[in-house]
Write a protein that holds these residues in place. Sequence first.
Motif, short mmCIF file in Angstrom:
data_model
loop_
_atom_site.label_atom_id
_atom_site.label_comp_id
_atom_site.label_asym_id
_atom_site.label_seq_id
_atom_site.Cartn_x
_atom_site.Cartn_y
_atom_site.Cartn_z
N VAL A 107 0.84 -1.21 0.00
CA VAL A 107 0.00 0.00 0.00
C VAL A 107 0.87 1.25 0.00
O VAL A 107 0.58 2.24 -0.69
N LEU A 108 1.97 1.23 0.75
CA LEU A 108 2.87 2.39 0.82
C LEU A 108 3.51 2.67 -0.54
O LEU A 108 3.63 3.83 -0.98
N LEU A 109 3.89 1.59 -1.23
CA LEU A 109 4.49 1.76 -2.56
C LEU A 109 3.47 2.33 -3.56
O LEU A 109 3.83 3.16 -4.42
N VAL A 110 2.22 1.89 -3.45
CA VAL A 110 1.17 2.44 -4.32
C VAL A 110 0.95 3.91 -4.01
O VAL A 110 0.83 4.75 -4.92
N PHE A 111 0.92 4.25 -2.73
CA PHE A 111 0.67 5.63 -2.31
C PHE A 111 1.79 6.56 -2.79
O PHE A 111 1.54 7.70 -3.21
N LEU A 112 3.03 6.08 -2.76
CA LEU A 112 4.17 6.91 -3.17
C LEU A 112 4.36 6.92 -4.68
O LEU A 112 5.22 7.63 -5.20
N GLY A 113 3.57 6.10 -5.39
CA GLY A 113 3.66 6.09 -6.84
C GLY A 113 4.71 5.16 -7.39
O GLY A 113 4.94 5.12 -8.61
N SER A 120 -2.87 9.29 -11.60
CA SER A 120 -2.88 10.67 -11.10
C SER A 120 -3.38 10.69 -9.66
O SER A 120 -4.01 9.73 -9.18
N GLU A 121 -3.07 11.80 -8.98
CA GLU A 121 -3.56 11.98 -7.61
C GLU A 121 -5.08 12.11 -7.64
O GLU A 121 -5.63 12.87 -8.44
N SER A 122 -5.75 11.33 -6.80
CA SER A 122 -7.22 11.39 -6.77
C SER A 122 -7.72 10.99 -5.39
O SER A 122 -7.00 10.40 -4.58
N THR A 123 -9.00 11.34 -5.16
CA THR A 123 -9.61 10.97 -3.89
C THR A 123 -9.66 9.45 -3.72
O THR A 123 -9.47 8.92 -2.63
N THR A 124 -9.91 8.77 -4.83
CA THR A 124 -9.99 7.31 -4.78
C THR A 124 -8.67 6.70 -4.31
O THR A 124 -8.66 5.76 -3.49
N LYS A 125 -7.57 7.23 -4.78
CA LYS A 125 -6.26 6.72 -4.38
C LYS A 125 -6.05 6.87 -2.88
O LYS A 125 -5.64 5.93 -2.19
N TYR A 126 -6.34 8.04 -2.35
CA TYR A 126 -6.15 8.28 -0.92
C TYR A 126 -7.10 7.42 -0.08
O TYR A 126 -6.72 6.90 0.97
N LEU A 127 -8.33 7.29 -0.57
CA LEU A 127 -9.32 6.51 0.17
C LEU A 127 -8.93 5.03 0.22
O LEU A 127 -8.93 4.42 1.30
N VAL A 128 -8.57 4.47 -0.94
CA VAL A 128 -8.21 3.05 -0.99
C VAL A 128 -6.94 2.79 -0.18
O VAL A 128 -6.87 1.83 0.61
N CYS A 129 -5.94 3.63 -0.36
CA CYS A 129 -4.69 3.44 0.38
C CYS A 129 -4.89 3.60 1.88
O CYS A 129 -4.30 2.88 2.68
N GLY A 130 -5.76 4.56 2.26
CA GLY A 130 -6.02 4.76 3.69
C GLY A 130 -6.71 3.56 4.32
O GLY A 130 -6.32 3.09 5.40
N VAL A 131 -7.76 3.06 3.65
CA VAL A 131 -8.51 1.92 4.19
C VAL A 131 -7.65 0.67 4.22
O VAL A 131 -7.59 -0.06 5.23
N MET A 132 -6.96 0.36 3.12
CA MET A 132 -6.13 -0.84 3.06
C MET A 132 -4.95 -0.74 4.02
O MET A 132 -4.56 -1.73 4.66
N GLY A 133 -4.39 0.46 4.14
CA GLY A 133 -3.28 0.64 5.09
C GLY A 133 -3.72 0.38 6.52
O GLY A 133 -3.02 -0.30 7.29
N ALA A 134 -4.90 0.90 6.88
CA ALA A 134 -5.43 0.67 8.23
C ALA A 134 -5.71 -0.81 8.47
O ALA A 134 -5.45 -1.34 9.57
N LEU A 135 -6.21 -1.49 7.44
CA LEU A 135 -6.50 -2.92 7.55
C LEU A 135 -5.23 -3.72 7.82
O LEU A 135 -5.19 -4.58 8.71
N PHE A 136 -4.17 -3.42 7.08
CA PHE A 136 -2.92 -4.16 7.26
C PHE A 136 -2.23 -3.81 8.58
O PHE A 136 -1.53 -4.64 9.16
#
Length: 233
Positions: A107-113, A120-136
Amino acid sequence: MPWCPVCKNEYREGIERCAECKAALVESLEEDDSTDNSEELKEEQLARMRAAYEAEQERRRKDGEQDQDPKERVSYHPYQNSAAKAEDNRSSAYILLVMGIAGFAGVLLVFLGVIPLYQSESTTKYLVCGVMGALFVLFIVFGVVSMRNSRILLVKARSEDSLLSELTRWCENNLSAEQVDEGLFEEEVLEEQKYFMRTDCMKTIINNKFMNLDQAFLEHFVDEYYQRLFEDE
């Protein structure tokens, strides 16, 4: 300080008999080694334990429990020793930690690109990375907790092994098939009923010697030791 020659409990000065087994106290356990009445003391102790069992049976009879099928009266507590639980927790901890660390790193690698999952930077990217990061992160936390529980259970397993050895040693010296059966079957009963009556008697005798035993642990021990006493039947 006076000691009980049977259960090895120490008492303060002024007490002459053991509160548990009623045996006369001696000044030291070494002194008891020179006496010849240890067998008599064991017989007296077993007689008192059997009397406690018979009193419990009489209470059940008055309450109408004796009219029930023995299988219906026996409560079974499933038992799993602490060593097995510790192994299960350790295996779960390894799985959770590996999945949690690997997933969070992804998830961190996806977030950092580094992994171009999102162009591109989008709300979906932050939302997915945030939820998946919290899960892991939760996976990692649960893995740490499971590893900690595994260590606690390993300590408990050593204590259980010590208690098991003490119970086995005491039963080998104080409990035989003849003593369990003595006066137990006043009338003809089925072989299946004998098992429940014998194990009930054994649990009562052991409970009178070793207080506050876990019932699941006691039932497991009695079931195993029963096979040793009556394996030829």
